[in-house]
Design a protein around this motif. Sequence first.
Motif, PDB file in Angstrom:
ATOM      1  N   ILE A 329       0.819  -1.226   0.000  1.00 56.66           N
ATOM      2  CA  ILE A 329       0.000   0.000   0.000  1.00 56.66           C
ATOM      3  C   ILE A 329       0.846   1.266   0.000  1.00 56.66           C
ATOM      4  O   ILE A 329       0.325   2.373   0.099  1.00 56.66           O
ATOM      5  CB  ILE A 329      -1.028   0.047   1.160  1.00 56.66           C
ATOM      6  N   LYS A 330       2.157   1.116  -0.129  1.00 54.77           N
ATOM      7  CA  LYS A 330       3.007   2.300  -0.229  1.00 54.77           C
ATOM      8  C   LYS A 330       3.553   2.381  -1.658  1.00 54.77           C
ATOM      9  O   LYS A 330       3.634   1.379  -2.361  1.00 54.77           O
ATOM     10  CB  LYS A 330       4.132   2.242   0.809  1.00 54.77           C
ATOM     11  N   PRO A 331       3.942   3.579  -2.102  1.00 59.14           N
ATOM     12  CA  PRO A 331       4.395   3.736  -3.493  1.00 59.14           C
ATOM     13  C   PRO A 331       5.654   2.909  -3.800  1.00 59.14           C
ATOM     14  O   PRO A 331       6.374   2.492  -2.892  1.00 59.14           O
ATOM     15  CB  PRO A 331       4.709   5.227  -3.601  1.00 59.14           C
ATOM     16  N   PHE A 347       6.891   5.632   6.520  1.00 61.67           N
ATOM     17  CA  PHE A 347       6.227   6.105   7.737  1.00 61.67           C
ATOM     18  C   PHE A 347       5.222   7.192   7.376  1.00 61.67           C
ATOM     19  O   PHE A 347       5.340   7.838   6.340  1.00 61.67           O
ATOM     20  CB  PHE A 347       7.262   6.671   8.728  1.00 61.67           C
ATOM     21  N   ASP A 348       4.242   7.343   8.236  1.00 60.00           N
ATOM     22  CA  ASP A 348       3.345   8.497   8.183  1.00 60.00           C
ATOM     23  C   ASP A 348       3.513   9.242   9.486  1.00 60.00           C
ATOM     24  O   ASP A 348       3.708   8.619  10.537  1.00 60.00           O
ATOM     25  CB  ASP A 348       1.878   8.057   8.049  1.00 60.00           C
ATOM     26  N   MET A 349       3.471  10.566   9.421  1.00 59.66           N
ATOM     27  CA  MET A 349       3.469  11.346  10.659  1.00 59.66           C
ATOM     28  C   MET A 349       2.044  11.867  10.823  1.00 59.66           C
ATOM     29  O   MET A 349       1.462  12.409   9.891  1.00 59.66           O
ATOM     30  CB  MET A 349       4.475  12.493  10.579  1.00 59.66           C
ATOM     31  N   MET A 354      -5.538  13.846  11.868  1.00 61.26           N
ATOM     32  CA  MET A 354      -5.320  13.409  10.478  1.00 61.26           C
ATOM     33  C   MET A 354      -3.841  13.170  10.173  1.00 61.26           C
ATOM     34  O   MET A 354      -2.973  13.555  10.949  1.00 61.26           O
ATOM     35  CB  MET A 354      -5.851  14.471   9.509  1.00 61.26           C
ATOM     36  N   GLU A 355      -3.607  12.578   9.005  1.00 62.26           N
ATOM     37  CA  GLU A 355      -2.239  12.403   8.506  1.00 62.26           C
ATOM     38  C   GLU A 355      -1.661  13.763   8.103  1.00 62.26           C
ATOM     39  O   GLU A 355      -2.311  14.549   7.434  1.00 62.26           O
ATOM     40  CB  GLU A 355      -2.282  11.482   7.275  1.00 62.26           C
ATOM     41  N   LEU A 356      -0.411  14.001   8.521  1.00 61.01           N
ATOM     42  CA  LEU A 356       0.254  15.244   8.126  1.00 61.01           C
ATOM     43  C   LEU A 356       1.329  15.001   7.091  1.00 61.01           C
ATOM     44  O   LEU A 356       1.650  15.875   6.298  1.00 61.01           O
ATOM     45  CB  LEU A 356       0.906  15.927   9.338  1.00 61.01           C
ATOM     46  N   SER A 357       1.932  13.811   7.123  1.00 56.86           N
ATOM     47  CA  SER A 357       3.092  13.591   6.259  1.00 56.86           C
ATOM     48  C   SER A 357       3.265  12.113   5.951  1.00 56.86           C
ATOM     49  O   SER A 357       2.914  11.262   6.760  1.00 56.86           O
ATOM     50  CB  SER A 357       4.355  14.099   6.970  1.00 56.86           C
ATOM     51  N   SER A 358       3.797  11.856   4.759  1.00 61.47           N
ATOM     52  CA  SER A 358       4.247  10.508   4.419  1.00 61.47           C
ATOM     53  C   SER A 358       5.705  10.596   3.987  1.00 61.47           C
ATOM     54  O   SER A 358       6.102  11.563   3.340  1.00 61.47           O
ATOM     55  CB  SER A 358       3.433   9.929   3.260  1.00 61.47           C
ATOM     56  N   GLY A 359       6.475   9.582   4.350  1.00 60.49           N
ATOM     57  CA  GLY A 359       7.885   9.586   3.981  1.00 60.49           C
ATOM     58  C   GLY A 359       8.420   8.175   3.965  1.00 60.49           C
ATOM     59  O   GLY A 359       7.708   7.228   4.295  1.00 60.49           O
TER      60      GLY A 359
HETATM   61 MG    MG Z   1       0.262   9.578   2.675  1.00 62.12          MG
END
Ligand code: MG
Length: 432
Positions: A329-331, A347-349, A354-359
Amino acid sequence: MIRTHYSTQVTSEMNGTSVTICGWAHEIRDLGGITFLVVRDREGLVQVTLFKKTIDKNVLEVVRNLSRESVVAVTGTVKKEAKAPNGYELVPTQVTVLGKADSPLPMDTTGKVDADLDTRLDARFMDMRRPRTQAIFRIRHLMLKSIREFLDQDGFIEITTPKVVATATEGGTALFPITYFEREAFLNQSPQLFKQLMMSGGLDRVFEIGPIFRAEEHDTRKHLNEATSIDIEASYLDNEDVMVILENLVKHVYSTVAEKGTKYLEMLGVVITVPKTPFRRITYDEAITIARDNGEKIEWGDDLSTESEHSIGKTIGEHYFITDWPTKIKPFYAMPYEDKPEICRAFDMMHPRMELSSGAQREHSYELLKQRISDKGLNPDGFEFYLKAFRYGMPPHSGWGVGAERLLMTMLGIENIREVVLFPRDRKRLSP
Ligand code: MG
Ligand code: ATP
């Protein structure tokens, strides 16, 4: 220059001096023997007081005929007045109308009459004159400035990448197609591929603050079709290293706004608490266990629904990271763990809301990356411009993207994302 001072630059100690203030006619009160004109500029209010007995007839005439929200330049003598805003009033020698306002006004600017969000967004220029709205954008400025300072301090170089692109970043359908001469092109959904190219290009650490475009048809309070993304990419750092940068950045933004934005926070009636670092880290497995314990239906390998995000956020109650996501489910550019390829270094922050960031740490092996693209059902040919950079010396690297609007709205406790962007773009709104 017409203006000599902003309203707040004049003090009662300047008693007797002549100044010129420019701004909007906020309020006009004619009490017969005395007329008050309150002028509002970017920084605050000025009381202009006209005594009928001593005032120049022409000046009084101008003020009496003034329509609310007209733009004026007022030259006058500063007079100490404890009861007036900022402790002084102006006794005018000249009042010039620089921009007349028609009436009725498209909306009220005094805050006395509540307008709904649609009305406000339709007349955004007018809405911006409300101190409350302006406070949001003054804080947005503080936030972006503090992010630039923080990243610059940490050796990041600001870049600007194209928004008109030939290929989807991650595949999928969430793209706006556009006509580019005789070819089809798209508005970029993320600077992802370009910032990674700059790792091969040797810039080592880069950041970008720019627009991202998502064609998703969502009508939610946390999605825009054009949003602002704060992105970093850094060589020789792993997923944990860039998570540390991210949590410190969030802390830095909060403390800068708390320190330098007091005036605006007061206008909004907001008190912000600087989050403590390190943020809690939970794995995806732990996250879904919490969601299930809270009664959510979720299978391993599902993305987190809004309801799951809320329920986990409620349990954790502060900023946190979700790590070790299912690879599927991740790119494609997220790096799978070598010993456990079904999960990856992504990771998601999260804010409790809500979600603020994906990295992630990125896959930097050409062969594996090409495979990952195919595994996602995408054609590697379309990614040739990107894949090429992995064949000629690509350092290991990691990065993330934070939504500027989400960071701001959660910091200020604002419900609707449209409040924190000047001219929101959503399914229904394309103008202004
Ligand atoms: Mg995301
Ligand atoms: P979500 O699942 O909440 O829709 P996402 O996982 O699709 O977000 P990413 O592609 O991971 O979003 O983008 C990174 C960050 O950019 C997000 O965490 C979010 O802060 C921001 N972002 C992404 N899409 C939008 C959008 N449509 N409107 C506002 N911000 C967005």
